[in-house]
Design an enzyme around this catalytic site. Structure first.
Site, PDB file in Angstrom:
ATOM      1  N   HIS A   1     -47.557  43.138  89.417  1.00 52.07           N
ATOM      2  CA  HIS A   1     -48.537  42.097  88.690  1.00 52.07           C
ATOM      3  C   HIS A   1     -47.907  41.505  87.488  1.00 52.07           C
ATOM      4  O   HIS A   1     -47.756  40.041  87.052  1.00 52.07           O
ATOM      5  CB  HIS A   1     -50.062  42.405  88.685  1.00 52.07           C
ATOM      6  CG  HIS A   1     -50.825  41.404  87.585  1.00 52.07           C
ATOM      7  ND1 HIS A   1     -51.348  41.624  86.275  1.00 52.07           N
ATOM      8  CD2 HIS A   1     -51.393  40.052  88.028  1.00 52.07           C
ATOM      9  CE1 HIS A   1     -51.850  40.502  85.984  1.00 52.07           C
ATOM     10  NE2 HIS A   1     -51.849  39.638  86.842  1.00 52.07           N
TER      11      HIS A   1
ATOM     12  N   GLU B   1     -44.950  39.462  88.176  1.00 52.28           N
ATOM     13  CA  GLU B   1     -45.571  38.064  88.789  1.00 52.28           C
ATOM     14  C   GLU B   1     -45.555  37.319  87.401  1.00 52.28           C
ATOM     15  O   GLU B   1     -45.029  35.960  87.321  1.00 52.28           O
ATOM     16  CB  GLU B   1     -46.720  38.091  89.438  1.00 52.28           C
ATOM     17  CG  GLU B   1     -47.130  36.933  89.917  1.00 52.28           C
ATOM     18  CD  GLU B   1     -48.898  36.814  89.731  1.00 52.28           C
ATOM     19  OE1 GLU B   1     -49.505  37.748  90.373  1.00 52.28           O
ATOM     20  OE2 GLU B   1     -49.465  35.860  89.291  1.00 52.28           O
ATOM     21  N   HIS B   2     -46.247  37.664  86.495  1.00 53.98           N
ATOM     22  CA  HIS B   2     -46.314  36.967  85.049  1.00 53.98           C
ATOM     23  C   HIS B   2     -45.012  36.649  84.553  1.00 53.98           C
ATOM     24  O   HIS B   2     -44.689  35.337  84.003  1.00 53.98           O
ATOM     25  CB  HIS B   2     -47.002  37.769  84.155  1.00 53.98           C
ATOM     26  CG  HIS B   2     -48.691  37.556  84.174  1.00 53.98           C
ATOM     27  ND1 HIS B   2     -49.353  37.133  83.081  1.00 53.98           N
ATOM     28  CD2 HIS B   2     -49.360  37.855  85.209  1.00 53.98           C
ATOM     29  CE1 HIS B   2     -50.487  36.876  83.537  1.00 53.98           C
ATOM     30  NE2 HIS B   2     -50.775  37.655  84.801  1.00 53.98           N
TER      31      HIS B   2
ATOM     32  N   GLU C   1     -55.824  40.388  80.087  1.00 56.21           N
ATOM     33  CA  GLU C   1     -56.496  40.001  81.582  1.00 56.21           C
ATOM     34  C   GLU C   1     -57.441  41.180  81.885  1.00 56.21           C
ATOM     35  O   GLU C   1     -58.433  40.965  82.657  1.00 56.21           O
ATOM     36  CB  GLU C   1     -55.244  39.752  82.470  1.00 56.21           C
ATOM     37  CG  GLU C   1     -55.810  39.104  83.733  1.00 56.21           C
ATOM     38  CD  GLU C   1     -54.648  38.672  84.662  1.00 56.21           C
ATOM     39  OE1 GLU C   1     -53.628  38.362  84.095  1.00 56.21           O
ATOM     40  OE2 GLU C   1     -54.840  38.746  86.138  1.00 56.21           O
TER      41      GLU C   1
END
Lengths: 446, 446
Positions: free
Chosen positions: B69, B72-73, B149
């Site tokens: 993840h 992905e950022h 997040e």
């Protein structure tokens, strides 16, 4: 880079002369990084020779559970210089005994022989640090052996399966949740390549500790160690020993294991607990007391007295804590209910006793008894040369030092009743606990 | 070796001409191994362009949870040919939208733009398959973003923390037990090297699926794909996608998560459940029915009718099953009790309804309604070009093929009531279940 340099510096300092010596224990480090601990005990002409690796089941790569233990078996196969089984045969011919064991944190090999055979033991043990020769036949044969071992010790024992599932629930992320013997479906696929990968990564003089205990002199041991282990080249890129760690445990867990073979149901509870840390052993020492006070010696412990004798709810109530561990470990409570007592009631009684203990605190007389007992245990333990060797080996492969081992009896004697209560308050956090019931197939619902 | 050869053969067959075409869906494989799926839908001059990688959180190495993840950022940072943020800016300037998502099984990037901008999207997306340029500043900045997040979506939401702990209890060995966002203590240490290691291992044309859906012709898409993605070199030593698998789950687990922020307690139960397997989708299809029959549409489902309407024990009762998954997944039941109903009673009512369902079987009228509803859902889903693209991308990164996706509606329609009961009997094994209670700090004891 910093790690390697520090290693080189440490080796430079330790070469050839005792780095530490307290009473009858000495320690050295060879140039190739092998640590050596010598425990003198001249009462009998016997020596225990042990080689401990900083490599256990919790150091395995994902998917090859059981490889540390499998490799332990394979180390009795052929090497470049000796035949399969030759070491054990020579030991037996010399009237000695040998064996090996694997835990989450270490793998160790040992022989007990007449003291004048130490050089021969070193020659053969040093050989298999590097010179193992594995055939596909060895793999196939010995894999059947470990699968059979699992069948006998785990799969056919509901209590063992239960503890295995408990353990998996107790650790959310850490490899201590995986059994040392391995998951069967992974054991079935263990290969020669898997075994050699573990061997080549972890079996190295700079990842091992030699412990020699018995009728020996430190200088003689050092000379022999230099002769036999000295020529082994260190592994230059030996990385740090890093494992995945636990996230915060936030939810109380419960587990029910039902099996038609269960004849005696019981309640087991484990709490996540700190282990002995190098230079900081006080909390672990307090937990050793806590286990003794709550569940040691049946008749006089808090749980034993209340549940077995006063209320007669249990046929057994106990507590356990293993302080030596590289990472966080478990503190265990167990209650085996008396006939006709429901597990629910046994567990409720356990909870009630723990609550009352946290409120009432420790009976000063019991505390003094336990303190005395712990000191006595330590004194008696000095009589067992094998146990003394085992103590150094397990500690040094679990992040502790010779100094920590030597400071431990004083750390234990320094514990106060208030230390124990503080450790108990930190420990008994239901969010970090797993409670398990072992029941027959149609047993009580949780 | 066999794996690589098979790959080469497959490439040879697929080059340049549609390998499969059924109705308005075509698929190709480029010479470098990139799979291409085209879904035609000419109702609006819009295109959805998606690149899916066979790499998700469950493919992470131990100890670096969250890296899929995190990467992905980071893919929105600078590349060799474009500035940080340039892709999103160009999309917005062209009136489109873009985003990305990470699951346990895949990472995907998409843009929705006017159909004549497809080439531009491909140019920019293809660039970041290989050309990411990461600075330490990017790492520090974006790591703060993912930690924030996690703080917002997980740590500040007791329900999310609860589900995270449930999930960890549901998997004994498989990485699905680790959260996609990552464990905080591991996220805090994610480094540039960790991100690049994941990127270099998994981001490759032969580990990706391009899905293009909308107002396009397959031949045009193929030509554009060859132009922009064709020059990317495949990764030659891309290994098989192997993850550790579950041992037998032998013990029913229970878990209680207490948090002062909880205002609405509830009971959640998950069962280990099979997922759709390529060429063998029947059991998963039956489980889709089971979820609908037990807990779909509140008013008419078995649990909804009994617990919400007849007994008024629950304000909500539902069931869930996600059929698309690379490895075994979970089947979920939930009961949110009505005010003043204890969780214990809500759970007992749930168990009673499941038992009764297993005895009584399925009401034929309800079965026909559900069957019709499932067919209708499928027809309506054809209207959503984005959902159709998503369906292919998620399936192809979860071990399924284009043919499996196309066979799925028929597999669903072939399900019989007896299939559903058989799947239910296999599913509802308490040894493979975790039951969780979410309660306020002083909430009901389990």
């Amino acid at each position: 880079m910093r790690f390697i340099l520090a290693g080189v510096l440490a080796l430079g300092l330790g070469v050839g002369s005792p780095a530490t010596a307290k009473g009858d224990v000495s320690s050295f480090t060879l140039e190739n990084g092998l640590e050596v601990v010598v425990v003198e005990d001249h009462r009998a002409p016997v020596v225990v020779h042990m080689l401990w690796y900083r490599a256990g089941a919790a150091d395995e790569a994902p998917g090859v559970s059981g490889i540390a233990h499998f490799l332990e078996h394979l180390l009795f196969k052929k090497t470049k210089n000796f035949e399969a089984g030759e070491l054990s045969r020579v030991v037996a011919e010399n009237g000695g005994s040998d064996n090996a064991f694997t835990s989450q944190d270490y793998t160790a090999y040992f022989q007990r022989v007449a003291a004048d055979r130490l050089g021969l033991m070193m020659e053969m043990e040093a050989d298999r640090v590097r010179n193992l020769v594995l055939s596909e036949d060895d793999i196939a044969t010995e894999r059947d052996v470990i699968l059979e071992e699992r069948a006998q010790r785990t799969d056919s024992e509901p209590g063992a399966l239960f503890r295995e599932q408990m353990n998996a629930a107790a650790f959310l992320n850490h490899p201590y949740g995986i059994p040392v013997i391995g998951w069967r479906h992974e054991m079935e696929n263990l290969s020669r390549e898997d075994a050699l990968a573990f061997y080549e990564r972890f079996y190295a003089p700079n990842n091992a500790i030699l412990v020699v205990a018995g009728d020996v002199k430190p200088d003689e041991v050092l000379e022999l160690a230099k002769t036999y282990y000295g020529p082994l080249a260190p592994t230059p890129d030996l990385g740090a020993r890093e494992r995945v760690q636990e996230p915060p445990q936030l939810a109380e867990r419960r587990l029910r294991f039902a099996d038609p073979r269960v004849s005696q149901p019981y309640v087991l509870r484990t709490y996540q607990a700190p282990e002995r840390d190098s230079g900081d052993q006080a909390e672990a020492a307090a937990l050793v007391y806590l286990a003794e006070i709550l569940g040691g010696n049946g008749a006089t412990s808090v749980l034993g007295r209340a549940l077995q004798f006063d209320e007669q709810i249990a046929v057994y109530a106990g507590a356990g804590y293993r302080s030596v561990s590289l990472d966080d470990t478990s503190f265990t409570l167990i209650v085996v209910p008396a006939p006709d007592v429901a597990l629910k009631d046994a567990e409720a009684a356990l909870d009630r006793e723990i609550s009352e203990f946290l409120e009432a605190g420790i009976d000063p007389e019991q505390f003094e008894r336990v303190k005395f007992q712990i000191r006595a245990d330590d004194v008696y333990a000095q009589d067992d040369v094998y146990a003394r060797a085992e103590r150094y080996g397990s500690a040094l492969t679990s992040g502790l030092t010779v100094e920590d081992v030597q400071a431990w009896p004083d750390a234990l004697q320094a514990v106060t009743a208030e230390d124990v209560m503080e450790a108990a308050r930190a420990l008994f956090d239901e969010r970090k606990a797993v409670t398990g019931w072992l029941v027959p197939e149609d047993g009580e619902e949780m």
